[in-house]
Design an enzyme around this catalytic site. Sequence first.
Site, mmCIF file in Angstrom:
data_model
loop_
_atom_site.group_PDB
_atom_site.id
_atom_site.type_symbol
_atom_site.label_atom_id
_atom_site.label_comp_id
_atom_site.label_asym_id
_atom_site.label_seq_id
_atom_site.Cartn_x
_atom_site.Cartn_y
_atom_site.Cartn_z
ATOM 1 N N LYS A 34 2.094 11.307 -11.166
ATOM 2 C CA LYS A 34 1.212 10.460 -11.966
ATOM 3 C C LYS A 34 1.952 9.189 -12.321
ATOM 4 O O LYS A 34 3.047 9.239 -12.887
ATOM 5 C CB LYS A 34 0.828 11.167 -13.260
ATOM 6 C CG LYS A 34 -0.368 12.070 -13.175
ATOM 7 C CD LYS A 34 -0.800 12.399 -14.606
ATOM 8 C CE LYS A 34 -1.844 13.454 -14.677
ATOM 9 N NZ LYS A 34 -2.245 13.690 -16.088
ATOM 10 N N HIS A 76 5.616 10.717 -28.707
ATOM 11 C CA HIS A 76 4.731 11.587 -27.936
ATOM 12 C C HIS A 76 5.068 13.075 -28.095
ATOM 13 O O HIS A 76 4.191 13.901 -28.359
ATOM 14 C CB HIS A 76 4.779 11.183 -26.461
ATOM 15 C CG HIS A 76 3.961 12.063 -25.565
ATOM 16 N ND1 HIS A 76 2.587 12.088 -25.599
ATOM 17 C CD2 HIS A 76 4.320 12.979 -24.623
ATOM 18 C CE1 HIS A 76 2.127 12.958 -24.711
ATOM 19 N NE2 HIS A 76 3.159 13.515 -24.106
ATOM 20 N N ASN A 133 -1.973 20.053 -20.281
ATOM 21 C CA ASN A 133 -2.391 19.312 -21.469
ATOM 22 C C ASN A 133 -2.366 20.154 -22.746
ATOM 23 O O ASN A 133 -2.872 19.714 -23.775
ATOM 24 C CB ASN A 133 -3.791 18.728 -21.258
ATOM 25 C CG ASN A 133 -3.771 17.608 -20.226
ATOM 26 O OD1 ASN A 133 -2.830 16.825 -20.180
ATOM 27 N ND2 ASN A 133 -4.792 17.568 -19.397
ATOM 28 N N HIS A 163 -2.039 18.479 -25.990
ATOM 29 C CA HIS A 163 -2.168 17.043 -25.751
ATOM 30 C C HIS A 163 -3.471 16.445 -26.269
ATOM 31 O O HIS A 163 -3.504 15.251 -26.568
ATOM 32 C CB HIS A 163 -1.999 16.743 -24.256
ATOM 33 C CG HIS A 163 -0.558 16.732 -23.833
ATOM 34 N ND1 HIS A 163 0.262 17.836 -23.932
ATOM 35 C CD2 HIS A 163 0.228 15.736 -23.332
ATOM 36 C CE1 HIS A 163 1.474 17.525 -23.490
ATOM 37 N NE2 HIS A 163 1.478 16.271 -23.121
ATOM 38 N N GLU A 192 8.117 19.444 -24.759
ATOM 39 C CA GLU A 192 7.489 19.670 -23.450
ATOM 40 C C GLU A 192 8.138 20.864 -22.739
ATOM 41 O O GLU A 192 7.488 21.558 -21.953
ATOM 42 C CB GLU A 192 7.560 18.421 -22.574
ATOM 43 C CG GLU A 192 6.813 17.214 -23.136
ATOM 44 C CD GLU A 192 5.295 17.201 -22.835
ATOM 45 O OE1 GLU A 192 4.794 18.144 -22.194
ATOM 46 O OE2 GLU A 192 4.634 16.226 -23.259
ATOM 47 N N ARG A 235 -4.347 21.954 -13.306
ATOM 48 C CA ARG A 235 -3.360 21.041 -13.851
ATOM 49 C C ARG A 235 -3.675 20.708 -15.309
ATOM 50 O O ARG A 235 -2.793 20.310 -16.066
ATOM 51 C CB ARG A 235 -3.315 19.764 -12.998
ATOM 52 C CG ARG A 235 -2.174 18.845 -13.342
ATOM 53 C CD ARG A 235 -1.835 17.953 -12.166
ATOM 54 N NE ARG A 235 -0.886 16.918 -12.520
ATOM 55 C CZ ARG A 235 -0.258 16.135 -11.653
ATOM 56 N NH1 ARG A 235 -0.497 16.290 -10.365
ATOM 57 N NH2 ARG A 235 0.590 15.234 -12.029
ATOM 58 N N ARG A 292 0.820 -1.225 0.000
ATOM 59 C CA ARG A 292 0.000 0.000 0.000
ATOM 60 C C ARG A 292 0.848 1.267 0.000
ATOM 61 O O ARG A 292 0.451 2.300 0.540
ATOM 62 C CB ARG A 292 -0.967 0.025 1.185
ATOM 63 C CG ARG A 292 -2.012 -1.072 1.157
ATOM 64 C CD ARG A 292 -3.204 -0.752 2.042
ATOM 65 N NE ARG A 292 -4.092 -1.916 2.159
ATOM 66 C CZ ARG A 292 -4.023 -2.805 3.146
ATOM 67 N NH1 ARG A 292 -3.145 -2.658 4.108
ATOM 68 N NH2 ARG A 292 -4.853 -3.820 3.162
ATOM 69 N N GLU A 336 -5.203 16.753 -10.287
ATOM 70 C CA GLU A 336 -5.731 17.107 -11.594
ATOM 71 C C GLU A 336 -7.232 17.373 -11.578
ATOM 72 O O GLU A 336 -7.982 16.869 -12.398
ATOM 73 C CB GLU A 336 -5.432 15.987 -12.600
ATOM 74 C CG GLU A 336 -5.516 16.457 -14.028
ATOM 75 C CD GLU A 336 -4.973 15.420 -15.012
ATOM 76 O OE1 GLU A 336 -5.052 14.229 -14.732
ATOM 77 O OE2 GLU A 336 -4.455 15.837 -16.045
ATOM 78 N N LYS A 370 6.356 22.996 -13.832
ATOM 79 C CA LYS A 370 5.436 21.888 -13.578
ATOM 80 C C LYS A 370 5.151 21.764 -12.088
ATOM 81 O O LYS A 370 4.008 21.516 -11.682
ATOM 82 C CB LYS A 370 5.985 20.568 -14.128
ATOM 83 C CG LYS A 370 5.014 19.419 -13.851
ATOM 84 C CD LYS A 370 5.042 18.311 -14.857
ATOM 85 C CE LYS A 370 3.915 17.308 -14.537
ATOM 86 N NZ LYS A 370 3.919 16.146 -15.413
ATOM 87 N N HIS A 428 -2.732 13.517 -28.524
ATOM 88 C CA HIS A 428 -3.170 12.150 -28.231
ATOM 89 C C HIS A 428 -3.982 11.572 -29.382
ATOM 90 O O HIS A 428 -3.869 10.384 -29.695
ATOM 91 C CB HIS A 428 -4.012 12.130 -26.946
ATOM 92 C CG HIS A 428 -3.200 12.255 -25.695
ATOM 93 N ND1 HIS A 428 -3.701 12.807 -24.536
ATOM 94 C CD2 HIS A 428 -1.929 11.906 -25.415
ATOM 95 C CE1 HIS A 428 -2.763 12.785 -23.603
ATOM 96 N NE2 HIS A 428 -1.685 12.252 -24.116
#
Lengths: 374, 374
Positions: A149, A272, A250, A253, A191, A246, A127, A242, A232, A257
Amino acid sequence: MTETPEPVSVRVDLGPRSYDILIGPGLVASAGRHIAAALPRARALVVSDETVAALHADRLLAALESAGIGAALLTLPPGETTKSFDHLIAVVDRILAERLERGDAVVALGGGVIGDLSGFAAGIARRGMQFVQVPTSLLAQVDSSVGGKTGINSARGKNLVGVFHQPALVLADTDVLDTLAEREFRAGYAEVVKYGLIDRPDFFEWLEANRAAIFSGGAARVEAVAASCRAKAAVVAGDEREDGDRALLNLGHTFGHALESVVRYDPARLVHGEGVAIGMALAHRFSVRLGLCSGQDAGRAEAHLRAAGLPTRIQEIPGDGFTVDALMDKIAQDKKVSRGALTFILTRGIGRAYVARDVAPDAVRDFLNQELAA
Amino acid sequence: MTETPEPVSVRVDLGPRSYDILIGPGLVASAGRHIAAALPRARALVVSDETVAALHADRLLAALESAGIGAALLTLPPGETTKSFDHLIAVVDRILAERLERGDAVVALGGGVIGDLSGFAAGIARRGMQFVQVPTSLLAQVDSSVGGKTGINSARGKNLVGVFHQPALVLADTDVLDTLAEREFRAGYAEVVKYGLIDRPDFFEWLEANRAAIFSGGAARVEAVAASCRAKAAVVAGDEREDGDRALLNLGHTFGHALESVVRYDPARLVHGEGVAIGMALAHRFSVRLGLCSGQDAGRAEAHLRAAGLPTRIQEIPGDGFTVDALMDKIAQDKKVSRGALTFILTRGIGRAYVARDVAPDAVRDFLNQELAA
């Protein structure tokens, strides 16, 4: 042995989950000292991929050993398909087989795939174990290793399974970026540019003046990575999970994507960062079309991406499949789409991006029609 | 339709992750109203096991539908082996197949196995969905559904993989406990007694006076569940991630887990609550032997457990395998053991338990020798 300067330190301010990102040359070789300081008496499992491990694992393991940190190494196949439940289970099982406790560390040595996968494993074994990122790609140093993330892909989409699990420490060794292929460095640079375009016009201007120096290494590269991490970290500190701002991260993105999805994430066609570069150029041109942004600012953003060797138009992606219908379908499936309304990051100019939650699908469709006809 | 009284509400105070536990009769039938109030506009996936679903799923789905909550049902096999990576993947995949978003809910309808598994799935799908517990066993109502611990078992041990993921709401319907086998109700009652023994001597005294009423249902049962949830909520609020005082909740569990492990978690020989009952009796007698607790208090604790039909001695477990060496080996493997020193929850009397982090292994060994020779 050459003297290495003290690394630049960027604090990610998240209350009890706060941590430092150290940025500079030679950090793999001094990793043991930094990890021992952050996590006294911890043992470690280093997770890497075959490509990165061949270049850097011996040095990292020696550094850990010299700091008295007992460490094992788990090496996985390189590539996006490693972000799977099967490999997640393998990492968790190895953590438990090594009898690591909650205070011990999973150390990710690699790019975004290794960081996302081993961060997820560290987040669920017992955990939640301690986690250290040693990102070896520019993309991972300025993006995926910051913010907590983690995740894997599902048959139903990318990054659909994971947790938020903050690292205890991030060590961004800017020397290891010398081992990257030029195309991979450029993709990560997209980025970096993104942070300027979101809300840091001064940083964007600095990038315009220092791009060549950043690509060749040294102090400019350290500063570019540090400024990106600061940008960031500021966003993440304001919105750890998020729920709000946040989403600005994107920028580029949603389009990006969709493009990656159309080529089925085939890196031979599009990686990417290239998708993000095209996506950012599209977001700017779409904003021009909506009367939000001047054509001059959009042109300036695009020119900088092109100068860095990055693509800015859909037509630059080799192969076909880019129809308006295909792209709209992917955009509608994006997990940031909420109950029908389309959310896009739009912009009012260089460094003036914002979250638009009410974009009409028809406006996107018309814009894409124009782009594909151009 | 009979009028049902308003449920008792217990708040779990965890800042932005705070939530209510509602306790009372008829809560399955009114679940739709309560879930719609806590999570407006959410859709739901109900996860249950075949046994529980046959008894309660139709009623829950009808309640959700009548509140305008679109819901699907996923039914899994009953039993501890369902807490596996395979079933975790199945639940996550169904969540994604139903296209549930982060604001939608995974609803666990079942005992600890279903709650732990589906809470884990809710914690990792889309990096965290909303989660609602509808616990149907006494054990789940007073223990596993409160506190946010989720997880599955690994070949290397129980509950070694999981996350802390707090529910948005817990609905403890005390009527559904009427469908439990007597042995299962008794086993859950061991955890109720535990809260009295830890730090609530008045509650323990109340249990001594009201045991029969609690077993037969009605207001005393609601109060016993509510008091247990209040006790656990207080501990969890002070130590969400089990770094400190939450360890008190392990009263009876170090011995209990060792016993369960020796019988390889065979429920025909020993279920969790029975292991805890014996473990609590052992913890009291061990504390007497160490000169910490009076024999009178230990006798009183044991007498109440026996009156409830619970075992208090290792010799009551059918079958063999209980050697001092086997038990010491399991105790040393327990995940709460930290770097060699043994941590036990010991007690100075009824309601006066404390965390002892420096118990000498030889003292445990001597005590177990005495117990097994008795």
